[in-house]
Design a protein around this motif. Structure first.
Motif, short mmCIF file in Angstrom:
data_model
loop_
_atom_site.label_atom_id
_atom_site.label_comp_id
_atom_site.label_asym_id
_atom_site.label_seq_id
_atom_site.Cartn_x
_atom_site.Cartn_y
_atom_site.Cartn_z
N GLY A 103 10.18 62.76 -2.36
CA GLY A 103 10.58 62.57 -0.96
C GLY A 103 11.66 61.52 -0.79
N GLY A 104 11.50 60.73 0.29
CA GLY A 104 12.40 59.62 0.54
C GLY A 104 13.56 59.89 1.47
N GLN A 105 13.64 61.15 1.98
CA GLN A 105 14.75 61.47 2.87
C GLN A 105 14.29 62.04 4.21
OE1 GLN A 105 18.19 63.41 0.89
NE2 GLN A 105 17.00 63.32 -1.00
N SER A 106 13.00 61.97 4.47
CA SER A 106 12.44 62.56 5.69
C SER A 106 11.52 61.57 6.39
CB SER A 106 11.66 63.84 5.35
OG SER A 106 10.92 64.30 6.47
N THR A 107 11.47 61.66 7.70
CA THR A 107 10.55 60.81 8.48
C THR A 107 9.25 61.54 8.80
OG1 THR A 107 11.57 61.53 10.55
CG2 THR A 107 12.45 59.52 9.53
N THR A 108 9.04 62.72 8.21
CA THR A 108 7.82 63.49 8.51
C THR A 108 7.04 63.90 7.27
OG1 THR A 108 9.07 65.57 8.56
CG2 THR A 108 8.78 64.40 10.66
N GLU A 109 7.61 63.75 6.08
CA GLU A 109 6.90 64.17 4.87
C GLU A 109 7.55 63.53 3.64
OE1 GLU A 109 7.29 68.36 4.46
OE2 GLU A 109 9.47 68.31 4.22
N GLY A 110 6.87 63.68 2.51
CA GLY A 110 7.44 63.25 1.23
C GLY A 110 7.02 61.87 0.78
N GLY A 111 7.39 61.56 -0.47
CA GLY A 111 7.01 60.29 -1.08
C GLY A 111 7.98 59.16 -0.77
N TRP A 112 7.94 58.13 -1.62
CA TRP A 112 8.57 56.83 -1.34
C TRP A 112 9.94 56.66 -1.98
CZ3 TRP A 112 5.98 52.90 1.47
CH2 TRP A 112 4.62 53.14 1.76
N ASP A 113 10.61 57.72 -2.40
CA ASP A 113 11.85 57.58 -3.17
C ASP A 113 13.06 57.38 -2.25
OD1 ASP A 113 13.21 57.46 -5.60
OD2 ASP A 113 13.81 59.56 -5.46
N THR A 114 13.14 56.22 -1.65
CA THR A 114 14.10 55.95 -0.58
C THR A 114 15.39 55.32 -1.10
OG1 THR A 114 12.81 53.92 -0.23
CG2 THR A 114 12.40 55.75 1.27
N HIS A 115 16.24 56.16 -1.72
CA HIS A 115 17.54 55.70 -2.22
C HIS A 115 18.59 55.62 -1.12
CE1 HIS A 115 16.75 56.12 -6.60
NE2 HIS A 115 16.00 57.15 -6.27
N GLY A 116 18.41 56.40 -0.06
CA GLY A 116 19.46 56.54 0.93
C GLY A 116 20.39 57.69 0.61
N PHE A 117 19.88 58.70 -0.11
CA PHE A 117 20.70 59.85 -0.45
C PHE A 117 21.01 60.70 0.79
CE2 PHE A 117 18.78 59.90 -4.99
CZ PHE A 117 19.77 59.02 -5.43
#
Length: 468
Positions: free
Chosen positions: A318-332
Motif C-alpha cells: 500500500g502506501g498510496q491510498s487513504t482507504t486501503e493498503g499497508g504502510w509503504d508511504t514513499h510518496g510515489f
C-alpha cells in the motif's frame, strides 16, 4: 561414532548425549535409570526451566513498514527534515511520548513495552517480511525472494509442531489476507515442517455482513458421518496412488485433511468465529473495518484456545491510498505520506489497538496473551523529496504487550535522529527467541529441514530485559 553429537528423536533435538552420559548409564541401570528414562528425565528437567508465561500470541503484522520516528520513537529536537510535522504528546507511561494523532494509544502506553532498537539489513518487503514472520534472515535481500521448502516456517507453524493445542481448535490461525509484494511473501506457512502444520488460513473479511467460513460448513445434503466415510475412501485412494511419497510438497496432506475434518465438527471453533454474538457497541469500538474486526476475532480465538494468531493489517504494501493498503508511504505517484497516514493508518491504529488491549486486559486475557505489533522495518529518518519516508531496516520500533513482558517500559534506544541503535540492539532473531521462550518453548530446539538438516527454531537469545 561421535558421541558428542546431538541425539535426534522424531525430528526434534531432545537432549545432548556425551560419552560421560553413557558411562553413567551403566550404573544408573541398577536404579532403574535406563537410557530412555534418562533422556525423558533430562528433557522434562530442561522443559521445567522455562515456565509458560504466555498461553498464546497475537501477532499484529503491519505490512509495509510503519514509521517509527512518526509514532513511537519521535525526535522532537531533531532538525526539521528529520523530526516530521507531527507533534509529540505525553502518555500514561512516564517518559514515553507518542504522535499527537494517537491520543487513545497514548492512554494505554502503561500496558506496553517498546523495543526501540530493532534492526537488520533487509531493505525489500518480501525479504524483510520473511525475516519478521520467521525470525530467520533470508539467504538474500531481493524483492524477487520466492517461497520454497528451503525457507523457514511461520512462527505459528513452529508452535503447532512443538506445542500444539489438543482437541479440535487449530493451534495457529492467520487472516484475513495472504500478503504479497508482487509474489507471495515467504514465511506464511509450515514449509519443511509439513502441510499438517500450516496455519488455519481465513481469507474472508470479518467485517463483511455475510462473514462466514465455508471451511466450517458442510455441503448441502451431506452429513458429517457421510463426509467421514468419504474421507476414509480418500485415504485408500491416496495409499494406492502413493501420492505422499511422490511429491514432497504434498507430504502431510493426509494429516491436514484429518485436522480440517475435526475442525469442521467443532462447535467451539464455530462459536469463536461468530462475531455476531459480540455486542454492537464493542464491535463499533474495535472499528467497523477489516482490521478492527480481525483484531476482535483474534481475541475470540485465543479465548477459545488458539495458541498463535496472526492478523495482517493489509494484504499489500500500500502506501498510496487513504482507504486501503499497508504502510509503504514513499510518496510515489504524486502522493504524500502525511495526508495518507493522517486519514487512514493512524486513525485505524488509534481506534483499534487501545480497544484491543483494553478488551484483553478487562477480560483477564492480557497477562496470558503476548501481543506483538510490528512491521518489517521502519522509515528513513530523513524525509525524502516527496515529503515522505523510504525503507529503513537499520533501526525501528516493535511494540509488545502482555504475556510475560513488562508494562510501561522502553527497551533499547535509537540515536538522536532515530537512525541506528544506540543502546541494547535487538534483531528479529532475538524477538523470535523471546516469543518462543515466553510460550515455554526452548528457542534452541532443533527441527529437521530439507535433507534432514538440523536447524534451530531461533538463532537469537530471549531479551531478558523485557521479561517481567
Amino acid at each position: 561414532m561421535n558421541w558428542s553429537k546431538p541425539f535426534a528423536c522424531g525430528g526434534l533435538q531432545q537432549s545432548r548425549v556425551t560419552r560421560r552420559h553413557l558411562l553413567k548409564v551403566g550404573g544408573m541401570g541398577l536404579l532403574g535409570l535406563t537410557m530412555p528414562n534418562l533422556l525423558r528425565a533430562e528433557a522434562k528437567s530442561k522443559a521445567a526451566k522455562i515456565p509458560v508465561r504466555a498461553k498464546s500470541v497475537i501477532f499484529l503484522y503491519q505490512f509495509g513498514g510503519p514509521s517509527h520516528i512518526d509514532m513511537f520513537d519521535m525526535k522532537p529536537s531533531a532538525p526539521e527534515g528529520i523530526r516530521g510535522p507531527h507533534k509529540p504528546i505525553s502518555s500514561s507511561a512516564d517518559g514515553i511520548i507518542v504522535n499527537e494523532h494517537l491520543p487513545h494509544v497514548a492512554k494505554i502506553m502503561d500496558k506496553v513495552t517498546l523495543i526501540r532498537s530493532m534492526h537488520h539489513t533487509m531493505k525489500n518487503h518480501n525479504s524483510a517480511s520473511y525475516y519478521a514472520l520467521t525470525g530467520h534472515a533470508p539467504p538474500l535481500d531481493d524483492i524477487r525472494l520466492r517461497d520454497s521448502l528451503d525457507l523457514f516456517p511461520a512462527y505459528g507453524s513452529v508452535v503447532d509442531a512443538l506445542a500444539p493445542v489438543n482437541g479440535d481448535m487449530p493451534s495457529s490461525v492467520a487472516f484475513p489476507y495472504v500478503i504479497r509484494d508482487g509474489s507471495v511473501t515467504p514465511g506464511q506457512h509450515a514449509s519443511f515442517l509439513g502441510k499438517v502444520h500450516d496455519p488455519f488460513l481465513v481469507t474472508q473479511d470479518p467485517n463483511s455482513p455475510d462473514f462466514a467460513l465455508p471451511e466450517l460448513s458442510l455441503p448441502a445434503h451431506v452429513s458429517y458421518e457421510r463426509l467421514e466415510q468419504r474421507r476414509e475412501l480418500q485415504k485408500l485412494i491416496d495409499q494406492q496412488s502413493r501420492l505422499l511419497d511422490i511429491s514432497a510438497t504434498a507430504r502431510g496432506l493426509d494429516e491436514y485433511y484429518d485436522k480440517a475434518l475435526a475442525m469442521l465438527h467443532s462447535s467451539r471453533l464455530r462459536k469463536a468465529f461468530d462475531l455476531s454474538s459480540e455486542s454492537p457497541k464493542l464491535r463499533d469500538a474495535y472499528g467497523r473495518h477489516t482490521y478492527g474486526q480481525s483484531c476482535l476475532l483474534a481475541r475470540r480465538l485465543v479465548e477459545a484456545g488458539a495458541k498463535f494468531v496472526t492478523v495482517y493489517f493489509s494484504g499489500s504494501i500500500g502506501g498510496q491510498s487513504t482507504t486501503e493498503g499497508g504502510w509503504d508511504t514513499h510518496g510515489f505517484n504524486n502522493t504524500r505520506m502525511y495526508p495518507i497516514i493522517e486519514k487512514y493508518h493512524l486513525p485505524l491504529t488509534n481506534q483499534t489497538l487501545p480497544t484491543f488491549l483494553d478488551d484483553l486486559d478487562s477480560r483477564g486475557l492480557l497477562d496470558s496473551t503476548l501481543v506483538v505489533w510490528m512491521g518489517e522495518f521502519g522509515r528513513t529518518p530523513k524525509i525524502n523529496q516527496n515529503v515522505s519516508r523510504d525503507h529503513w531496516p537499520d533501526c525501528y520500533t516493535v511494540l509488545l504487550a502482555g504475556g510475560g513482558v513488562k508494562r510501561g517500559l522502553v527497551y533499547g534506544a535509537s540515536d538522536k535522529n532515530g537512525a541506528y541503535p544506540a543502546e541494547n540492539p535487538v534483531r528479529p532473531d532475538d524477538l523470535a527467541a523471546t516469543m518462543f521462550y515466553l510460550l515455554g518453548i526452548d528457542p534452541h530446539t532443533e527441527v529437521r529441514a530439507v535433507g534432514n538438516r538440523p536447524v534451530l527454531i531461533a538463532n537469537g537469545k530471549p531479551i531478558s530485559g523485557v521479561i517481567a
